[in-house]
Design an enzyme around this catalytic site. Structure first.
Site, PDB file in Angstrom:
ATOM      1  N   ASN A   1     -10.501  -1.035  -0.207  1.00  0.00           N
ATOM      2  CA  ASN A   1      -8.819  -0.807  -0.118  1.00  0.00           C
ATOM      3  C   ASN A   1      -8.520  -1.544  -1.364  1.00  0.00           C
ATOM      4  O   ASN A   1      -8.354  -2.816  -1.561  1.00  0.00           O
ATOM      5  CB  ASN A   1      -8.558  -1.565   1.102  1.00  0.00           C
ATOM      6  CG  ASN A   1      -6.876  -1.435   1.305  1.00  0.00           C
ATOM      7  OD1 ASN A   1      -6.247  -1.446   0.448  1.00  0.00           O
ATOM      8  ND2 ASN A   1      -6.257  -1.838   2.484  1.00  0.00           N
TER       9      ASN A   1
ATOM     10  N   CYS B   1       0.858  -1.167  -0.051  1.00  0.00           N
ATOM     11  CA  CYS B   1       0.052  -0.044   0.006  1.00  0.00           C
ATOM     12  C   CYS B   1       0.945   1.366   0.045  1.00  0.00           C
ATOM     13  O   CYS B   1       0.466   2.397  -0.084  1.00  0.00           O
ATOM     14  CB  CYS B   1      -0.747  -0.154   0.982  1.00  0.00           C
ATOM     15  SG  CYS B   1      -1.822  -1.469   1.254  1.00  0.00           S
TER      16      CYS B   1
ATOM     17  N   HIS C   1      -3.108   6.578   2.547  1.00  0.00           N
ATOM     18  CA  HIS C   1      -3.490   5.267   1.743  1.00  0.00           C
ATOM     19  C   HIS C   1      -4.910   5.061   2.416  1.00  0.00           C
ATOM     20  O   HIS C   1      -5.417   4.839   3.552  1.00  0.00           O
ATOM     21  CB  HIS C   1      -2.652   4.150   2.299  1.00  0.00           C
ATOM     22  CG  HIS C   1      -3.181   2.899   2.109  1.00  0.00           C
ATOM     23  ND1 HIS C   1      -3.708   2.393   1.104  1.00  0.00           N
ATOM     24  CD2 HIS C   1      -3.350   1.795   2.894  1.00  0.00           C
ATOM     25  CE1 HIS C   1      -4.181   1.011   1.276  1.00  0.00           C
ATOM     26  NE2 HIS C   1      -3.983   0.730   2.369  1.00  0.00           N
TER      27      HIS C   1
END
Length: 322
Positions: free
Chosen positions: A277, A123, A247
């Site tokens: 996500n 990420c 993120h």
């Protein structure tokens, strides 16, 4: 190190174009209620996520990356793909170990003489790739680097695990980094704590495993100080930030990080509510959505901060120039 006033024109960089792509398939919270023991209220309360996009069986990560690059090129007709001399794709879900996703993008867009590499930093990957693109331009040997974050995480998600299957989605975002006389990259940092690397992992041909509680604690205890370090490098304060782009792992995590930073969550750009996500793609997806909405404007101060498996984090402070 920040550029000095004596460095040449070629040794500074700015963002010049942006694009994104989300596959047509969608997994709603109602869909997940039929797959696993969960419900919409529980998902929204814990994560803020309402839906996530899902690539088709025929779509690979390179397809998403190529589509995001194509969107960028279509929206910025002045960009000549044949003159792009670097492509960096951040992904944890490449089509195969080799050839790289970046090499497939290179062939698809017709970048004639072009370095093409993938990086794996989970990420934190997109911000890490931006840092690398900036370094290539600082070297004076590169003038135009395409940076893409692309993932097909639904292909490695365990839909029997209610703690993780509610989180992940697919998507891709791209930005073009170009040499510029004034430059827009103000500060950067990166740090990894490998002792916690197995809090989020995935073995080949298996599914994602995540200790969400420990990742949450780690992010809250480290990310705010990382953002403050970026600002200290540039001689700025939290109040100077126009937009904070962490993120997009979890909306509740973003809200908690903002609280610890003492910055309004209204200043946080996110992509998690509608997309879930998407790992390396969350930050460019959030940037492109805000750009399309007219919220993100040239001259604004933007702090990007990626963090995830490794445990790795990368930060970048820049002036928006698109």
């Amino acid at each position: 190190m920040l550029p000095t006033a004596t460095q040449s024109f070629q040794s500074k960089a700015r963002l010049a174009a942006i694009g994104s792509y989300l596959p047509d398939g969608v997994i709603t919270n109602a869909d997940l209620e039929r797959m696993v023991d969960t419900d919409n209220d529980w998902i929204v309360r814990r994560t803020g996520i309402e839906r996530r996009h899902r690539a088709s069986e025929e779509q690979s990560t390179s397809d998403l990356a190529i589509a995001a690059a194509g969107d960028l090129l279509a929206r910025y007709p002045s960009v000549d793909a044949s003159r792009i001399d670097g492509i960096i794709v951040a992904t944890t879900t490449p089509d195969m170990p080799f050839p790289s996703v970046a090499s497939k993008v290179q062939q698809a867009i017709g970048a004639a003489r072009c370095m093409a590499v993938d990086i794996s930093a989970a990420c934190a990957g997109f911000v890490s790739a931006l840092q690398m693109a900036n370094g290539l331009i600082l070297s004076g040997s590169y003038r135009s680097v395409l940076v893409i974050g692309a993932e097909t995480l639904t292909k490695i998600t365990d839909y029997a695990d209610r703690s993780t299957c509610i989180l992940f989605g697919d998507g891709a975002g791209a930005v073009l980094v170009e040499a510029d006389e004034s430059g827009a990259f103000l500060a950067s940092n990166a740090v990894t704590d490998g002792s916690g690397g197995m809090q989020v992992y995935c073995y080949p041909h298996e599914k994602i495993v995540q200790n969400g509680r420990e990742v949450y604690k780690w992010a809250l205890s480290t990310v705010p100080d990382g953002v403050r370090d970026l600002l200290d490098q540039a001689g700025l304060k939290v109040g100077d930030i126009d937009w904070f782009v962490p993120h997009s792992a979890n909306l509740r995590m973003i809200e908690a990080i903002c609280e610890r930073l003492e910055i309004s969550s209204d200043k946080a750009l996110q992509s998690v509510v509608s997309n879930g996500n998407t790992s390396a793609a969350t930050i460019p997806l959030a940037l492109d959505a805000a750009s399309k909405e007219g919220r993100l404007r040239p001259g604004q101060l933007v702090a990007l901060y990626g963090f995830g498996s490794g445990l790795t984090q990368s930060g970048l402070l820049l002036r928006w120039t698109i």
